[in-house]
Design a protein around this motif. Sequence first.
Motif, PDB file in Angstrom:
ATOM      1  N   ALA A 169     -20.621  32.526 -17.446  1.00 53.11           N
ATOM      2  CA  ALA A 169     -19.338  32.777 -18.109  1.00 53.11           C
ATOM      3  C   ALA A 169     -19.483  32.649 -19.625  1.00 53.11           C
ATOM      4  O   ALA A 169     -18.939  33.452 -20.395  1.00 53.11           O
ATOM      5  CB  ALA A 169     -18.288  31.798 -17.587  1.00 53.11           C
ATOM      6  N   GLY A 170     -20.240  31.640 -20.059  1.00 53.88           N
ATOM      7  CA  GLY A 170     -20.459  31.458 -21.494  1.00 53.88           C
ATOM      8  C   GLY A 170     -21.251  32.602 -22.094  1.00 53.88           C
ATOM      9  O   GLY A 170     -20.934  33.095 -23.189  1.00 53.88           O
ATOM     10  N   ILE A 171     -22.295  33.047 -21.392  1.00 56.37           N
ATOM     11  CA  ILE A 171     -23.112  34.167 -21.872  1.00 56.37           C
ATOM     12  C   ILE A 171     -22.283  35.446 -21.929  1.00 56.37           C
ATOM     13  O   ILE A 171     -22.380  36.243 -22.870  1.00 56.37           O
ATOM     14  CB  ILE A 171     -24.336  34.364 -20.951  1.00 56.37           C
ATOM     15  N   SER A 172     -21.452  35.648 -20.911  1.00 55.89           N
ATOM     16  CA  SER A 172     -20.651  36.879 -20.824  1.00 55.89           C
ATOM     17  C   SER A 172     -19.582  36.943 -21.899  1.00 55.89           C
ATOM     18  O   SER A 172     -19.263  38.028 -22.409  1.00 55.89           O
ATOM     19  CB  SER A 172     -19.998  36.978 -19.439  1.00 55.89           C
ATOM     20  N   ALA A 173     -19.016  35.783 -22.244  1.00 58.03           N
ATOM     21  CA  ALA A 173     -17.905  35.762 -23.208  1.00 58.03           C
ATOM     22  C   ALA A 173     -18.381  35.788 -24.653  1.00 58.03           C
ATOM     23  O   ALA A 173     -17.628  36.193 -25.549  1.00 58.03           O
ATOM     24  CB  ALA A 173     -17.053  34.516 -22.976  1.00 58.03           C
ATOM     25  N   ALA A 174     -19.604  35.382 -24.926  1.00 56.55           N
ATOM     26  CA  ALA A 174     -20.085  35.241 -26.299  1.00 56.55           C
ATOM     27  C   ALA A 174     -20.245  36.593 -26.990  1.00 56.55           C
ATOM     28  O   ALA A 174     -20.637  37.583 -26.370  1.00 56.55           O
ATOM     29  CB  ALA A 174     -21.417  34.496 -26.304  1.00 56.55           C
ATOM     30  N   VAL A 175     -19.922  36.603 -28.259  1.00 59.52           N
ATOM     31  CA  VAL A 175     -20.177  37.768 -29.113  1.00 59.52           C
ATOM     32  C   VAL A 175     -21.336  37.393 -30.035  1.00 59.52           C
ATOM     33  O   VAL A 175     -21.251  36.446 -30.813  1.00 59.52           O
ATOM     34  CB  VAL A 175     -18.933  38.140 -29.936  1.00 59.52           C
ATOM     35  N   PHE A 176     -22.413  38.127 -29.926  1.00 57.88           N
ATOM     36  CA  PHE A 176     -23.649  37.747 -30.605  1.00 57.88           C
ATOM     37  C   PHE A 176     -23.838  38.521 -31.905  1.00 57.88           C
ATOM     38  O   PHE A 176     -23.669  39.737 -31.957  1.00 57.88           O
ATOM     39  CB  PHE A 176     -24.858  38.004 -29.696  1.00 57.88           C
TER      40      PHE A 176
ATOM     41  N   LEU B  40     -24.683  34.466 -40.360  1.00 59.60           N
ATOM     42  CA  LEU B  40     -23.659  35.048 -39.492  1.00 59.60           C
ATOM     43  C   LEU B  40     -22.249  34.718 -39.952  1.00 59.60           C
ATOM     44  O   LEU B  40     -21.987  33.646 -40.522  1.00 59.60           O
ATOM     45  CB  LEU B  40     -23.841  34.535 -38.057  1.00 59.60           C
ATOM     46  N   ASP B  41     -21.335  35.642 -39.649  1.00 57.78           N
ATOM     47  CA  ASP B  41     -19.918  35.368 -39.840  1.00 57.78           C
ATOM     48  C   ASP B  41     -19.455  34.356 -38.808  1.00 57.78           C
ATOM     49  O   ASP B  41     -20.035  34.232 -37.718  1.00 57.78           O
ATOM     50  CB  ASP B  41     -19.107  36.659 -39.684  1.00 57.78           C
ATOM     51  N   GLU B  42     -18.398  33.652 -39.126  1.00 51.78           N
ATOM     52  CA  GLU B  42     -17.851  32.657 -38.208  1.00 51.78           C
ATOM     53  C   GLU B  42     -17.413  33.333 -36.898  1.00 51.78           C
ATOM     54  O   GLU B  42     -16.852  34.431 -36.909  1.00 51.78           O
ATOM     55  CB  GLU B  42     -16.653  31.965 -38.846  1.00 51.78           C
ATOM     56  N   GLY B  43     -17.720  32.681 -35.792  1.00 49.65           N
ATOM     57  CA  GLY B  43     -17.334  33.207 -34.482  1.00 49.65           C
ATOM     58  C   GLY B  43     -18.432  33.966 -33.774  1.00 49.65           C
ATOM     59  O   GLY B  43     -18.330  34.232 -32.576  1.00 49.65           O
ATOM     60  N   LEU B  44     -19.486  34.331 -34.521  1.00 50.88           N
ATOM     61  CA  LEU B  44     -20.601  35.029 -33.895  1.00 50.88           C
ATOM     62  C   LEU B  44     -21.650  34.019 -33.423  1.00 50.88           C
ATOM     63  O   LEU B  44     -21.930  33.025 -34.097  1.00 50.88           O
ATOM     64  CB  LEU B  44     -21.238  36.022 -34.862  1.00 50.88           C
TER      65      LEU B  44
ATOM     66  N   HIS C 257     -26.317  29.400 -25.609  1.00 59.33           N
ATOM     67  CA  HIS C 257     -26.465  30.818 -25.292  1.00 59.33           C
ATOM     68  C   HIS C 257     -27.944  31.183 -25.263  1.00 59.33           C
ATOM     69  O   HIS C 257     -28.458  31.846 -26.166  1.00 59.33           O
ATOM     70  CB  HIS C 257     -25.711  31.674 -26.308  1.00 59.33           C
ATOM     71  N   ALA C 258     -28.616  30.711 -24.218  1.00 57.90           N
ATOM     72  CA  ALA C 258     -30.058  30.915 -24.108  1.00 57.90           C
ATOM     73  C   ALA C 258     -30.398  31.476 -22.737  1.00 57.90           C
ATOM     74  O   ALA C 258     -29.750  31.159 -21.740  1.00 57.90           O
ATOM     75  CB  ALA C 258     -30.797  29.604 -24.346  1.00 57.90           C
ATOM     76  N   ILE C 259     -31.423  32.303 -22.706  1.00 60.00           N
ATOM     77  CA  ILE C 259     -31.881  32.921 -21.458  1.00 60.00           C
ATOM     78  C   ILE C 259     -33.391  32.794 -21.397  1.00 60.00           C
ATOM     79  O   ILE C 259     -34.086  33.134 -22.355  1.00 60.00           O
ATOM     80  CB  ILE C 259     -31.489  34.412 -21.395  1.00 60.00           C
ATOM     81  N   SER C 260     -33.903  32.315 -20.279  1.00 59.99           N
ATOM     82  CA  SER C 260     -35.345  32.246 -20.091  1.00 59.99           C
ATOM     83  C   SER C 260     -35.841  33.502 -19.387  1.00 59.99           C
ATOM     84  O   SER C 260     -35.191  34.018 -18.483  1.00 59.99           O
ATOM     85  CB  SER C 260     -35.726  31.017 -19.264  1.00 59.99           C
ATOM     86  N   VAL C 261     -37.008  33.938 -19.820  1.00 61.14           N
ATOM     87  CA  VAL C 261     -37.691  35.026 -19.112  1.00 61.14           C
ATOM     88  C   VAL C 261     -38.971  34.486 -18.476  1.00 61.14           C
ATOM     89  O   VAL C 261     -39.926  35.223 -18.221  1.00 61.14           O
ATOM     90  CB  VAL C 261     -37.998  36.210 -20.052  1.00 61.14           C
TER      91      VAL C 261
ATOM     92  N   GLY D 133     -20.400  42.449 -34.051  1.00 60.42           N
ATOM     93  CA  GLY D 133     -21.042  41.712 -32.974  1.00 60.42           C
ATOM     94  C   GLY D 133     -21.537  42.576 -31.830  1.00 60.42           C
ATOM     95  O   GLY D 133     -21.369  43.797 -31.815  1.00 60.42           O
ATOM     96  N   MET D 134     -22.146  41.894 -30.870  1.00 60.17           N
ATOM     97  CA  MET D 134     -22.624  42.545 -29.654  1.00 60.17           C
ATOM     98  C   MET D 134     -22.367  41.630 -28.468  1.00 60.17           C
ATOM     99  O   MET D 134     -22.382  40.397 -28.596  1.00 60.17           O
ATOM    100  CB  MET D 134     -24.126  42.856 -29.742  1.00 60.17           C
TER     101      MET D 134
END
Length: 646
Positions: free
Chosen positions: A379-386, A562-566, A589-593, A631-632
């Motif tokens: 949910a955190g990864i999906s909601a974040a704007v990077f 970065l701008d605030e919120g990103l 907001h981290a992902i392991s490969v 953002g992305m």
Amino acid sequence: MRSRFSEKLDRVGDTVAIGAAADATALARAIEEGRSRPTIAIGSGGSAIAAEYFARCRETLFSARTYVETPMQFVLGASSISDCDVWLFSASSDNADVLAAVETATKRRARSIQLVTRNPDGQAATKARAARGQIHIVPVADVKDGYLATHSLVATTTALLLASDLVSGEPIGSGLAANYLVGVQERLSAKARASLQGRLGSLKSGDTLLVLADPQAKSVATLIDTSLWESGICPIQTTDFRNFAHGRHAWIYQRGSSSVVLALTSQDSRPVWQSLKNSLPKDLRVVEFDLGRSGRLANALGVIDALVLIEAMGAAVNIDPGRPPIGPYAKDIYDDPALLSLSAALAPPIDHKRAAVLRHDDPLSQHLLLTEARRDWLAGISAAVFGGLVLDYDGTIVRTADRYFPPADNLVAELERLLSQGMKVAIATGRGSSAGKDLRQVLRPEFHTSVTVAYYNGGYSRTLDVDTKVERPPADGAIGEAIAWLSAQKDLFVSKSLLEPGVQITIQKDDLKNADTFSADMKTCPPIADGRVRLTRSAHSFDLVPSTTTKLAAVKAVTAELDEGLAVLCVGDSGSRSGNDYAILATPHAISVGDVCGVANGCWSFFGDHLLGPDALLELLRALKPYGSKGMKIDVASLAFNRNWT
């Protein structure tokens, strides 16, 4: 009136005759092909006996060990099975538990799946076939077993007996089938069955049967144990002779009058049993069966002996083993798809994390549900704007085995796409100047000043356009002390290594005499012992860095732009606590490969171990789509973690 179980036994000889005439070549070939591979045999109820018999076949043929498990053991297993053959035994191949086992074998990428069944059209058979598994059909004279396995079990042991003969090196051929059929007919004769009923006529439903068995007769002992529990004939304890001697004898001392001992012996264990028997109370009821050499033929005939014995015990207590009294909840319990649901819940990302959590065994994670922890992380990864991206290099951008080559073109194209769309990018690497050199060769020059590289695990940061082989970092004093200590340790290295002063020491695992003990060996190094230097590891090397050094330097550098919120997305492959990516992969907001940490609410992977390194990174980068003006977001729905893993 004859019992249903007796009616089933009456025709078991017909099943043996059909099996003796069947072609066992395909089954023999599968057994032969797996002779040297780790093998797991799975079965429950009557099929558990078939699994044990299969294990005995492999042991006598190849001196090979087979792991016998129930479907639930298998579904909840944490060991890798990619090099294993998985053999499943199921009469109908149509119950939820065996279907769960097939699905688990498929998604955990067993080397091969072999299903032995009388029903080639069952759901598990269909599922196994779709996964390129092999189905071995055993013919039966009566497709309905009754409550306990009879024809399906005997059909399976017959097929395995004859198939094993074909791969034995010196096959007996038709002589074995004829000998076996005669032995079966003798045991199923009215005279033999009546004799056994006489020997067990004193059994009462309140008695406890203690099966003391030679471990080489485990398939026979398991059949008796399973059948008595399933039909409720009487309580039963099963163990071997010497394990019984370690305390279980107290049972017969306290309840001798209500105990019956059934001894299953062989040539090897007769003296052990006889010595034990001599010490038992003389008035204890004892029934003995000797399986001779206790090989494949003896165990196959022992299965027939056990079925006749079960018939006799059922008659003694007036219970029909083929139709025993059962509760109204019996069908619901048997048909319950709970294990199938559990198997589905243990998708590769959950399995991957679960293995790390079990390895770490963190007290604070004992009551955290992995499914909920993953849901929260996702949910955190999906909601974040990077707005920023931090990537490890070796094992993430390039495969560890390919670390001396530049990144793949398709991955470079994605990095350039993100850079051109305003994404702030940093590389956090344990390497020195070689990482920058390789990246400058593949990224277009206009992007070089936009990429920050945190070399030496964050110990020295520069933009990509700077050649750190020319603009070198100042040497760290604690690292110098560690170099001096290492230079004096002649027993650590394969050959003398030249370690240069700087902000990091990198030691290739191949240069060490024992990489497995290196972490322990380094605890006495003074700068490590006093906390000024710490040791991290990657797939191919160990790094010694100042304790204040961390790859988070790359995250801080990106965040500052970065701008605030990103948010900053971090991707790496060494996520365990000792891994050199742990610092960046412990961020929200981290992902392991690759590896994940052993904390339930720590870093996760999207793909488990099904997609690793640059292949997984490529999927993640492609899923980053523009969102808003700067953002992305990750297009989660497009990612392969949502695929049908089976």
